[in-house]
Design a protein around this motif. Structure first.
Motif, PDB file in Angstrom:
ATOM      1  N   HIS A 140       0.845  -1.193   0.000  1.00 13.12           N
ATOM      2  CA  HIS A 140       0.000   0.000   0.000  1.00 13.12           C
ATOM      3  C   HIS A 140       0.882   1.245   0.000  1.00 13.12           C
ATOM      4  CE1 HIS A 140      -4.302  -1.178   0.892  1.00 13.12           C
ATOM      5  NE2 HIS A 140      -3.679  -2.347   0.901  1.00 13.12           N
ATOM      6  N   SER A 141       0.331   2.373  -0.390  1.00 13.57           N
ATOM      7  CA  SER A 141       1.068   3.623  -0.306  1.00 13.57           C
ATOM      8  C   SER A 141       1.033   4.143   1.128  1.00 13.57           C
ATOM      9  CB  SER A 141       0.460   4.665  -1.254  1.00 13.57           C
ATOM     10  OG  SER A 141      -0.886   4.931  -0.900  1.00 13.57           O
ATOM     11  N   GLY A 142       2.016   4.974   1.483  1.00 10.74           N
ATOM     12  CA  GLY A 142       2.037   5.577   2.809  1.00 10.74           C
ATOM     13  C   GLY A 142       2.045   4.544   3.906  1.00 10.74           C
ATOM     14  N   ASP A 143       1.105   4.699   4.841  1.00 11.76           N
ATOM     15  CA  ASP A 143       0.896   3.737   5.918  1.00 11.76           C
ATOM     16  C   ASP A 143      -0.504   3.172   5.749  1.00 11.76           C
ATOM     17  OD1 ASP A 143       0.003   2.639   8.463  1.00 11.76           O
ATOM     18  OD2 ASP A 143       1.809   3.503   9.323  1.00 11.76           O
ATOM     19  N   PRO A 144      -0.639   1.840   5.735  1.00 10.83           N
ATOM     20  CA  PRO A 144      -1.973   1.246   5.529  1.00 10.83           C
ATOM     21  C   PRO A 144      -2.998   1.666   6.567  1.00 10.83           C
ATOM     22  CG  PRO A 144      -0.250  -0.424   5.322  1.00 10.83           C
ATOM     23  CD  PRO A 144       0.411   0.807   5.862  1.00 10.83           C
ATOM     24  N   ALA A 145      -2.537   2.147   7.727  1.00 11.17           N
ATOM     25  CA  ALA A 145      -3.464   2.525   8.787  1.00 11.17           C
ATOM     26  C   ALA A 145      -4.192   3.839   8.492  1.00 11.17           C
ATOM     27  CB  ALA A 145      -2.732   2.632  10.128  1.00 11.17           C
ATOM     28  N   ILE A 146      -3.692   4.608   7.532  1.00 15.11           N
ATOM     29  CA  ILE A 146      -4.296   5.902   7.214  1.00 15.11           C
ATOM     30  C   ILE A 146      -4.938   5.826   5.837  1.00 15.11           C
ATOM     31  CG2 ILE A 146      -3.904   8.379   6.937  1.00 15.11           C
ATOM     32  CD1 ILE A 146      -3.367   7.452   9.747  1.00 15.11           C
ATOM     33  N   TYR A 147      -6.264   5.766   5.797  1.00 16.96           N
ATOM     34  CA  TYR A 147      -7.027   5.715   4.543  1.00 16.96           C
ATOM     35  C   TYR A 147      -6.506   4.630   3.597  1.00 16.96           C
ATOM     36  CZ  TYR A 147      -8.733  10.153   6.351  1.00 16.96           C
ATOM     37  OH  TYR A 147      -9.271  11.116   7.159  1.00 16.96           O
ATOM     38  N   GLY A 148      -6.176   3.477   4.158  1.00 21.06           N
ATOM     39  CA  GLY A 148      -5.558   2.445   3.347  1.00 21.06           C
ATOM     40  C   GLY A 148      -6.484   1.362   2.833  1.00 21.06           C
ATOM     41  N   ALA A 149      -7.687   1.220   3.402  1.00 21.10           N
ATOM     42  CA  ALA A 149      -8.619   0.156   2.997  1.00 21.10           C
ATOM     43  C   ALA A 149      -7.966  -1.215   3.039  1.00 21.10           C
ATOM     44  CB  ALA A 149      -9.188   0.444   1.601  1.00 21.10           C
ATOM     45  N   ALA A 150      -7.096  -1.416   4.036  1.00 27.41           N
ATOM     46  CA  ALA A 150      -6.391  -2.686   4.146  1.00 27.41           C
ATOM     47  C   ALA A 150      -7.208  -3.734   4.887  1.00 27.41           C
ATOM     48  CB  ALA A 150      -5.051  -2.485   4.852  1.00 27.41           C
ATOM     49  N   LEU A 151      -7.920  -3.325   5.927  1.00 30.31           N
ATOM     50  CA  LEU A 151      -8.562  -4.301   6.806  1.00 30.31           C
ATOM     51  C   LEU A 151      -9.592  -5.145   6.072  1.00 30.31           C
ATOM     52  CD1 LEU A 151      -8.538  -5.356   9.675  1.00 30.31           C
ATOM     53  CD2 LEU A 151     -10.353  -3.727  10.253  1.00 30.31           C
ATOM     54  N   GLU A 152     -10.311  -4.573   5.127  1.00 29.83           N
ATOM     55  CA  GLU A 152     -11.309  -5.357   4.408  1.00 29.83           C
ATOM     56  C   GLU A 152     -10.657  -6.465   3.577  1.00 29.83           C
ATOM     57  OE1 GLU A 152     -12.399  -2.510   0.661  1.00 29.83           O
ATOM     58  OE2 GLU A 152     -12.651  -1.672   2.678  1.00 29.83           O
ATOM     59  N   GLN A 153      -9.495  -6.168   3.005  1.00 28.54           N
ATOM     60  CA  GLN A 153      -8.762  -7.212   2.271  1.00 28.54           C
ATOM     61  C   GLN A 153      -8.233  -8.278   3.222  1.00 28.54           C
ATOM     62  OE1 GLN A 153      -5.960  -5.389  -0.761  1.00 28.54           O
ATOM     63  NE2 GLN A 153      -6.633  -3.542   0.295  1.00 28.54           N
ATOM     64  N   MET A 154      -7.696  -7.828   4.350  1.00 26.90           N
ATOM     65  CA  MET A 154      -7.169  -8.759   5.336  1.00 26.90           C
ATOM     66  C   MET A 154      -8.269  -9.658   5.886  1.00 26.90           C
ATOM     67  SD  MET A 154      -4.621  -6.059   7.256  1.00 26.90           S
ATOM     68  CE  MET A 154      -3.981  -7.220   8.469  1.00 26.90           C
ATOM     69  N   ASP A 155      -9.413  -9.077   6.178  1.00 26.70           N
ATOM     70  CA  ASP A 155     -10.525  -9.866   6.713  1.00 26.70           C
ATOM     71  C   ASP A 155     -11.004 -10.906   5.708  1.00 26.70           C
ATOM     72  OD1 ASP A 155     -10.563  -8.754   9.202  1.00 26.70           O
ATOM     73  OD2 ASP A 155     -12.235  -7.398   8.839  1.00 26.70           O
ATOM     74  N   ALA A 156     -11.079 -10.514   4.442  1.00 30.40           N
ATOM     75  CA  ALA A 156     -11.518 -11.463   3.418  1.00 30.40           C
ATOM     76  C   ALA A 156     -10.526 -12.611   3.275  1.00 30.40           C
ATOM     77  CB  ALA A 156     -11.694 -10.745   2.080  1.00 30.40           C
ATOM     78  N   LEU A 157      -9.231 -12.304   3.365  1.00 30.64           N
ATOM     79  CA  LEU A 157      -8.210 -13.343   3.283  1.00 30.64           C
ATOM     80  C   LEU A 157      -8.211 -14.228   4.526  1.00 30.64           C
ATOM     81  CD1 LEU A 157      -5.313 -11.240   1.738  1.00 30.64           C
ATOM     82  CD2 LEU A 157      -6.335 -13.268   0.686  1.00 30.64           C
ATOM     83  N   GLU A 158      -8.334 -13.612   5.689  1.00 33.56           N
ATOM     84  CA  GLU A 158      -8.349 -14.370   6.940  1.00 33.56           C
ATOM     85  C   GLU A 158      -9.530 -15.347   6.962  1.00 33.56           C
ATOM     86  OE1 GLU A 158      -6.401 -14.375   9.705  1.00 33.56           O
ATOM     87  OE2 GLU A 158      -4.990 -12.794   9.166  1.00 33.56           O
ATOM     88  N   HIS A 159     -10.664 -14.929   6.436  1.00 26.00           N
ATOM     89  CA  HIS A 159     -11.840 -15.786   6.383  1.00 26.00           C
ATOM     90  C   HIS A 159     -11.584 -17.014   5.519  1.00 26.00           C
ATOM     91  CE1 HIS A 159     -16.098 -16.384   7.207  1.00 26.00           C
ATOM     92  NE2 HIS A 159     -16.275 -16.734   5.945  1.00 26.00           N
ATOM     93  N   GLU A 160     -10.641 -16.865   4.584  1.00 32.81           N
ATOM     94  CA  GLU A 160     -10.253 -17.962   3.707  1.00 32.81           C
ATOM     95  C   GLU A 160      -9.113 -18.799   4.282  1.00 32.81           C
ATOM     96  OE1 GLU A 160     -11.548 -18.827   0.293  1.00 32.81           O
ATOM     97  OE2 GLU A 160     -13.042 -18.007   1.656  1.00 32.81           O
ATOM     98  N   GLY A 161      -8.712 -18.468   5.510  1.00 31.49           N
ATOM     99  CA  GLY A 161      -7.640 -19.219   6.146  1.00 31.49           C
ATOM    100  C   GLY A 161      -6.249 -18.732   5.824  1.00 31.49           C
ATOM    101  N   VAL A 162      -6.135 -17.548   5.198  1.00 33.05           N
ATOM    102  CA  VAL A 162      -4.832 -16.985   4.860  1.00 33.05           C
ATOM    103  C   VAL A 162      -4.453 -15.953   5.919  1.00 33.05           C
ATOM    104  CG1 VAL A 162      -3.478 -15.698   3.162  1.00 33.05           C
ATOM    105  CG2 VAL A 162      -5.246 -17.314   2.395  1.00 33.05           C
ATOM    106  N   PRO A 163      -3.391 -16.191   6.692  1.00 37.91           N
ATOM    107  CA  PRO A 163      -2.994 -15.222   7.719  1.00 37.91           C
ATOM    108  C   PRO A 163      -2.443 -13.952   7.092  1.00 37.91           C
ATOM    109  CG  PRO A 163      -1.383 -16.989   7.580  1.00 37.91           C
ATOM    110  CD  PRO A 163      -2.522 -17.383   6.680  1.00 37.91           C
ATOM    111  N   THR A 164      -2.685 -12.833   7.752  1.00 41.33           N
ATOM    112  CA  THR A 164      -2.215 -11.539   7.271  1.00 41.33           C
ATOM    113  C   THR A 164      -1.693 -10.722   8.442  1.00 41.33           C
ATOM    114  OG1 THR A 164      -4.380 -10.497   7.549  1.00 41.33           O
ATOM    115  CG2 THR A 164      -3.933 -11.502   5.401  1.00 41.33           C
ATOM    116  N   TYR A 165      -0.932  -9.683   8.130  1.00 42.97           N
ATOM    117  CA  TYR A 165      -0.487  -8.767   9.187  1.00 42.97           C
ATOM    118  C   TYR A 165      -0.060  -7.444   8.553  1.00 42.97           C
ATOM    119  CZ  TYR A 165       4.278 -10.384   7.934  1.00 42.97           C
ATOM    120  OH  TYR A 165       5.437 -10.705   7.272  1.00 42.97           O
ATOM    121  N   LEU A 166       0.057  -6.431   9.387  1.00 40.83           N
ATOM    122  CA  LEU A 166       0.385  -5.082   8.930  1.00 40.83           C
ATOM    123  C   LEU A 166       1.845  -4.741   9.213  1.00 40.83           C
ATOM    124  CD1 LEU A 166      -2.784  -3.247  10.249  1.00 40.83           C
ATOM    125  CD2 LEU A 166      -2.080  -3.270   7.855  1.00 40.83           C
TER     126      LEU A 166
END
Length: 296
Positions: A115-141
Motif C-alpha cells: 500500500h502507499s504511505g501507511d496502511p493505517a491511514i485511509y488504506g482500505a487494508a482491513l477489508e482485504q485482510m478480513d476477506a483473506l483471513e476468512h479464507e484461512g490466509v494469515p495476514t499482518y500489517l
C-alpha cells in the motif's frame, strides 16, 4: 471462498468476530516481527529510502507484489521488486484481488500487498485482510511513513510545537465518500492549536477553504501544501486559507498533495519547550534531577 463468492460475506463475518473477541495474535506479536502470512506493507510517501527496513526485506523476498499502482513510486518498485511478479491493484475489486493473493499464497509463493504511505491511514487494508483471513490466509500489517510526516520533514518543521500546536488531526474533506455532516475540518482548524492534515482532498482545496471561511476561520490562517512529498517532482505551495485554493488550481494539481493548515506547518510562533529549558536542570547540583516523562 470460491472465485465467484462475495467477499462481503467474509468481511461481515470477520467484522462481527472483531466486535466480540480480540485476535490472540495481538498478544503474541508486535509491529516489526517476522511472521507467517501475507504482509500488508506501507510503502511510505514515495522516496525509496523512506521504506522501512522490514518493508524492504519483505519486498526483496517476495515472489508476487500486489501494489497500489501509481501511488507507489516506480523507483521503489525498481529498487526492491525487480525480481518479483508485479500486479497493479488499481481497477481491481476484492472479487479479483482476494482469490489472486489467496491462490498465490496457497501455491507456496511469497506474497506482499504493498500500500502507499501507511496502511493505517485511509488504506482500505482491513477489508482485504478480513476477506483473506476468512479464507484461512494469515495476514499482518507492516507500518509505513505517512505523507504528513514526509511533508513536515520537507517543510523542516514539526506537526506539534510548544504553545503553537498541541494536537494533530488526520482528516479528509467531504465528497463522494464522505458526507457533509462527517466533515470536521472547520472544527479542527477552529480549535486553534491543531495542525490539520488533509488527505485525499487536493481536488477540493478551493471548496474546502471557502467552507472554512464561511465557518469563521480567519482567511490569513497559514496553509502549506506539499505535492508528492519526497518524490522527484515534489513541489511546495505556501499560502493562506484565503488564497491557497487559487494557487493550487493555478498549479493544476488534482491529487497526491498533503494540505497542512496551521502555524506549526510554517514553524511559526512556538515557544522553547520545557524538555531542554530550565525545567530540565531544576534542583541543585547535589540533587539528581528527574528525567522528563513520556508526556513532555
Amino acid at each position: 471462498m470460491t472465485d465467484d463468492a462475495d467477499p462481503q460475506a467474509a468481511i461481515d463475518a470477520q467484522r462481527e468476530k472483531h466486535a466480540h473477541e480480540r485476535d490472540e495474535r495481538v498478544y503474541e506479536h508486535t509491529a516489526g516481527d517476522d511472521r507467517e502470512g501475507i504482509p500488508f506493507v506501507g510503502a511510505g510517501p514515495g522516496h525509496p529510502r523512506l521504506l522501512t527496513v522490514a518493508g524492504k526485506e519483505l519486498l526483496e523476498d517476495a515472489d508476487l507484489v500486489v501494489h497500489a499502482g501509481s501511488l507507489v513510486n516506480s523507483e521503489l518498485l525498481e529498487a526492491y521488486c525487480d525480481h518479483a511478479e508485479l500486479v497493479n491493484s488499481v481497477g481491481k475489486d476484492l472479487e479479483e484481488l482476494v482469490p489472486l493473493m489467496r491462490d498465490a499464497y496457497g501455491d507456496g509463493r511469497t506474497v506482499v500487498r504493498l500500500h502507499s504511505g501507511d496502511p493505517a491511514i485511509y488504506g482500505a487494508a482491513l477489508e482485504q485482510m478480513d476477506a483473506l483471513e476468512h479464507e484461512g490466509v494469515p495476514t499482518y500489517l507492516v507500518p509505513g511513513v505517512t505523507s504528513a510526516f514526509a511533508a513536515s520533514a520537507t517543510l523542516r518543521t514539526q506537526l506539534t510545537l510548544n504553545e503553537t500546536a498541541n494536537h494533530v488531526a488526520f482528516t479528509r474533506p467531504q465528497g463522494k465518500t464522505l458526507d457533509a455532516e462527517d466533515d470536521h475540518i472547520a472544527e479542527f482548524v477552529g480549535m486553534g492549536d491543531v495542525t490539520t492534515c488533509i488527505y485525499l482532498g487536493t481536488h477540493a482545496v478551493a471548496d474546502t477553504m471557502d467552507r472554512l471561511v464561511e465557518s469563521g476561520v480567519a482567511p490569513d490562517t497559514p496553509v502549506s501544501v506539499v505535492y508528492h512529498a519526497s518524490w522527484p517532482d515534489e513541489d511546495i505551495i505556501e499560502g493562506t486559507v484565503g488564497d491557497i485554493g487559487e494557487k493550487i488550481d493555478d498549479a493544476g494539481y488534482r491529487a497526491s498533495a498533503m494540505v497542512l493548515i496551521g502555524d506549526a506547518a510554517a514553524g511559526a510562533g512556538y515557544e522553547r519547550s520545557y524538555l531542554y529549558g530550565g525545567w530540565a536542570n531544576q534542583g541543585d547540583n547535589d540533587t539528581e534531577t528527574e528525567s522528563p516523562s513520556d508526556d513532555d
